[in-house]
Design an enzyme around this catalytic site. Structure first.
Site, PDB file in Angstrom:
ATOM      1  CE1 TYR A 149       7.278   4.560   7.686  1.00 11.94           C
ATOM      2  CE2 TYR A 149       5.882   3.033   8.899  1.00 11.94           C
ATOM      3  CZ  TYR A 149       6.062   3.914   7.847  1.00 11.94           C
ATOM      4  OH  TYR A 149       5.025   4.158   6.968  1.00 11.94           O
ATOM      5  CG  ASP A 150       6.668   1.053  14.270  1.00 12.75           C
ATOM      6  OD1 ASP A 150       6.862   1.115  13.048  1.00 12.75           O
ATOM      7  OD2 ASP A 150       6.390   0.000  14.859  1.00 12.75           O
ATOM      8  NE  ARG A 190       6.097  -0.238   0.251  1.00 12.12           N
ATOM      9  CZ  ARG A 190       5.613   0.993   0.118  1.00 12.12           C
ATOM     10  NH1 ARG A 190       4.619   1.391   0.885  1.00 12.12           N
ATOM     11  NH2 ARG A 190       6.110   1.822  -0.771  1.00 12.12           N
ATOM     12  CG  ASN A 194       9.206  -8.640  -1.907  1.00 10.20           C
ATOM     13  OD1 ASN A 194       9.801  -7.820  -2.588  1.00 10.20           O
ATOM     14  ND2 ASN A 194       9.727  -9.158  -0.806  1.00 10.20           N
ATOM     15  NE  ARG A 215       1.406  -6.222   7.996  1.00  8.36           N
ATOM     16  CZ  ARG A 215       1.815  -7.026   8.974  1.00  8.36           C
ATOM     17  NH1 ARG A 215       0.964  -7.850   9.557  1.00  8.36           N
ATOM     18  NH2 ARG A 215       3.075  -7.014   9.364  1.00  8.36           N
TER      19      ARG A 215
HETATM   20  P1  NAD Z   1       7.480   5.716  -0.969  1.00  3.57           P
HETATM   21  O1  NAD Z   1       8.745   5.239  -0.357  1.00  3.57           O
HETATM   22  O2  NAD Z   1       7.156   5.268  -2.361  1.00  3.57           O
HETATM   23  O3  NAD Z   1       7.408   7.298  -0.963  1.00  3.57           O
HETATM   24  C1  NAD Z   1       8.061   8.108  -0.029  1.00  3.57           C
HETATM   25  C2  NAD Z   1       8.678   9.265  -0.778  1.00  3.57           C
HETATM   26  O4  NAD Z   1       9.326  10.145   0.166  1.00  3.57           O
HETATM   27  C3  NAD Z   1       9.746   8.846  -1.794  1.00  3.57           C
HETATM   28  O5  NAD Z   1       9.531   9.504  -3.011  1.00  3.57           O
HETATM   29  C4  NAD Z   1      11.047   9.267  -1.130  1.00  3.57           C
HETATM   30  O6  NAD Z   1      12.074   9.532  -2.075  1.00  3.57           O
HETATM   31  C5  NAD Z   1      10.609  10.495  -0.361  1.00  3.57           C
HETATM   32  N1  NAD Z   1      11.475  10.829   0.772  1.00  3.57           N
HETATM   33  C6  NAD Z   1      11.968   9.996   1.712  1.00  3.57           C
HETATM   34  N2  NAD Z   1      12.722  10.689   2.591  1.00  3.57           N
HETATM   35  C7  NAD Z   1      12.681  11.985   2.201  1.00  3.57           C
HETATM   36  C8  NAD Z   1      13.274  13.187   2.685  1.00  3.57           C
HETATM   37  N3  NAD Z   1      14.048  13.174   3.778  1.00  3.57           N
HETATM   38  N4  NAD Z   1      13.042  14.346   2.018  1.00  3.57           N
HETATM   39  C9  NAD Z   1      12.258  14.359   0.909  1.00  3.57           C
HETATM   40  N5  NAD Z   1      11.685  13.260   0.392  1.00  3.57           N
HETATM   41  C10 NAD Z   1      11.904  12.083   1.038  1.00  3.57           C
HETATM   42  O7  NAD Z   1       6.314   5.297   0.028  1.00  3.57           O
HETATM   43  P2  NAD Z   1       4.740   5.478  -0.088  1.00  3.57           P
HETATM   44  O8  NAD Z   1       4.138   4.139   0.043  1.00  3.57           O
HETATM   45  O9  NAD Z   1       4.386   6.310  -1.240  1.00  3.57           O
HETATM   46  O10 NAD Z   1       4.426   6.254   1.261  1.00  3.57           O
HETATM   47  C11 NAD Z   1       4.113   7.637   1.282  1.00  3.57           C
HETATM   48  C12 NAD Z   1       3.780   8.054   2.705  1.00  3.57           C
HETATM   49  O11 NAD Z   1       2.636   7.327   3.170  1.00  3.57           O
HETATM   50  C13 NAD Z   1       4.905   7.791   3.703  1.00  3.57           C
HETATM   51  O12 NAD Z   1       4.975   8.841   4.620  1.00  3.57           O
HETATM   52  C14 NAD Z   1       4.469   6.530   4.393  1.00  3.57           C
HETATM   53  O13 NAD Z   1       4.983   6.437   5.694  1.00  3.57           O
HETATM   54  C15 NAD Z   1       2.955   6.679   4.389  1.00  3.57           C
HETATM   55  N6  NAD Z   1       2.305   5.364   4.462  1.00  3.57           N
HETATM   56  C16 NAD Z   1       2.278   4.543   3.371  1.00  3.57           C
HETATM   57  C17 NAD Z   1       1.696   3.284   3.487  1.00  3.57           C
HETATM   58  C18 NAD Z   1       1.632   2.329   2.323  1.00  3.57           C
HETATM   59  O14 NAD Z   1       1.226   1.194   2.520  1.00  3.57           O
HETATM   60  N7  NAD Z   1       1.998   2.723   1.122  1.00  3.57           N
HETATM   61  C19 NAD Z   1       1.144   2.883   4.712  1.00  3.57           C
HETATM   62  C20 NAD Z   1       1.217   3.748   5.799  1.00  3.57           C
HETATM   63  C21 NAD Z   1       1.785   4.996   5.662  1.00  3.57           C
HETATM   64  N1  UDP Z   2       6.114 -10.440   3.979  1.00  2.00           N
HETATM   65  C1  UDP Z   2       6.316 -11.731   3.486  1.00  2.00           C
HETATM   66  N2  UDP Z   2       7.109 -11.893   2.399  1.00  2.00           N
HETATM   67  C2  UDP Z   2       7.702 -10.857   1.752  1.00  2.00           C
HETATM   68  C3  UDP Z   2       7.493  -9.524   2.241  1.00  2.00           C
HETATM   69  C4  UDP Z   2       6.707  -9.369   3.363  1.00  2.00           C
HETATM   70  O1  UDP Z   2       5.782 -12.708   4.027  1.00  2.00           O
HETATM   71  O2  UDP Z   2       8.396 -11.095   0.749  1.00  2.00           O
HETATM   72  C5  UDP Z   2       5.235 -10.252   5.143  1.00  2.00           C
HETATM   73  C6  UDP Z   2       5.849  -9.444   6.275  1.00  2.00           C
HETATM   74  O3  UDP Z   2       6.562 -10.296   7.152  1.00  2.00           O
HETATM   75  C7  UDP Z   2       4.604  -8.843   6.926  1.00  2.00           C
HETATM   76  C8  UDP Z   2       3.642  -8.651   5.760  1.00  2.00           C
HETATM   77  O4  UDP Z   2       4.116  -9.490   4.714  1.00  2.00           O
HETATM   78  O5  UDP Z   2       4.033  -9.761   7.834  1.00  2.00           O
HETATM   79  C9  UDP Z   2       3.581  -7.206   5.269  1.00  2.00           C
HETATM   80  O6  UDP Z   2       4.891  -6.759   5.029  1.00  2.00           O
HETATM   81  P1  UDP Z   2       5.226  -5.354   4.373  1.00  2.00           P
HETATM   82  O7  UDP Z   2       6.699  -5.237   4.358  1.00  2.00           O
HETATM   83  O8  UDP Z   2       4.510  -5.215   3.079  1.00  2.00           O
HETATM   84  O9  UDP Z   2       4.585  -4.248   5.333  1.00  2.00           O
HETATM   85  P2  UDP Z   2       4.318  -4.102   6.907  1.00  2.00           P
HETATM   86  O10 UDP Z   2       2.847  -4.151   7.015  1.00  2.00           O
HETATM   87  O11 UDP Z   2       4.955  -5.241   7.657  1.00  2.00           O
HETATM   88  O12 UDP Z   2       4.917  -2.791   7.252  1.00  2.00           O
END
Ligand code: NAD
Ligand code: UDP
Length: 317
Positions: A149-150, A190, A194, A215
């Protein structure tokens, strides 16, 4: 809306948590929306209320394959965001970020569209600088379980800036910090979803490690506002720009807030801390304030009740 102001907007990952709110907001502004998703973590149900609107179209498609459509703007959100889901098939996760970026950038180049990348605070890894400004290059393990991911997201940022320099594409990069709200998947692992689901079911809240890691949680409507402001900002502003709420909480504090917001009797249970779990995370948002006139308006205490109400209705508890 005047015909001339109406844009054809592609949202990849549009059936996901953030994407569905974004589609809804853009549709409400009068634009034509093409929502593309492979439904890996998203669901048709998230956009079911938009189907039937003649300006909304839903397409099943995987962004790791090329896409040929005609649009004016692209919000590239396709990618699983929860650690449980992105670690489920890590090779596909990297492909989604990297091949997906190449395909969407190629599309943007061909049709001369403006393109926004949903990047992440994960590009800072387990940060040694706190809070994190955009100038920080990060502290990322390239071979760990979070790396798909990162590093995928870091490589996507690289591609965006190379297309910008090499092909003069109009790009926008948002580094999104932890965002929560209605339509999060109840089982995506998440922390906010959760804890709320566990509290509503009367199950123990699973705190990983000692719960001292931090966070900063942004409510989804604030994030969507920031993404749209970024897309609409002047062509000379590319970012990367942090979008997040600077309110920082330990995971233990969040667990207590979730128990209070649900009125639950659940206890807290401690579980092992996953590998490479970042110890702290908080955005510096000076750039978003200055360039976009944006800052979050909804505190964690204000955002938890509507999120709890969503899960209560979903779980029927
Ligand atoms: P999410 O998992 O709910 O949404 C991601 C969507 O992308 C889903 O609908 C999934 O089906 C679709 N998808 C995954 N792989 C795909 C592919 N190969 N082709 C087409 N569609 C695909 O997650 P989210 O929280 O809505 O995140 C949306 C975006 O924002 C992501 O790119 C994520 O990395 C970024 N983001 C979200 C957060 C957060 O906290 N929600 C934080 C940082 C970055
Ligand atoms: N976490 C937790 N209990 C859970 C799920 C997550 O303590 O049931 C912690 C996890 O270890 C992290 C933080 O909550 O430190 C945020 O986790 P999340 O998966 O939401 O997103 P991240 O910021 O780590 O990508």
């Amino acid at each position: 809306m005047r015909e001339i102001d109406r844009k054809r907007i592609l949202v990849t990952g549009g059936a996901g948590f953030v994407g569905s709110h974004l589609c809804e907001r853009l549709l409400g502004q009068g634009h034509d929306i093409l929502c593309v998703d492979n439904f890996f973590t998203g669901a048709k149900g998230n956009v079911a209320h938009l189907i039937g609107n003649p300006r909304f179209e839903l397409m099943r498609h995987d962004v790791t394959f090329p896409l040929y459509v005609e649009v004016d703007e692209i919000y590239n959100l396709a990618c699983p965001a929860s650690p449980v889901h992105y670690q489920h098939d890590p090779v596909q996760t990297t492909k989604t970020s990297v091949h997906g970026a190449i395909n969407m950038l190629g599309l943007a180049k061909r049709v001369k569209a403006k393109i926004l990348q949903a990047s992440t605070s994960e590009v800072y890894g387990d940060p040694k600088v706190h809070p994190q400004p955009e100038s920080y290059w990060g502290h990322v393990n390239p071979i760990g379980i979070r790396s798909c991911y990162d590093e995928g997201k870091r490589c996507a940022e690289t591609l965006f800036f190379d297309y910008y320099r090499q092909h003069q594409l109009r790009i926008k990069v948002a580094r999104i910090f932890n965002t929560y709200g209605p339509r999060m998947h109840p089982a995506d692992g998440r922390v906010v979803s959760n804890f709320i689901v566990q509290a509503l079911r009367g199950e123990p809240l699973t705190v990983y490690g000692e719960g001292g890691q931090t966070r900063s949680f942004c409510y989804v409507s604030d994030l969507v506002d920031g993404l749209i402001r970024l897309m609409n900002s002047g062509d000379d502003f590319t970012g990367p720009v942090n979008l997040g709420n600077p309110g920082e909480f330990t995971i233990l504090e969040l667990a207590k807030k979730a128990i209070a917001a649900t009125g639950s009797n659940s206890k807290i249970e401690y579980r092992p801390l996953p590998a490479d779990d970042p110890t702290q995370r908080q955005p510096v948002i000076d750039m978003a304030r200055e360039k976009l006139g944006w800052e979050p308006t909804i505190s964690l205490d204000q955002g938890l009740p509507p999120t709890v109400a969503y899960f209560r209705a979903l779980l029927e508890v």
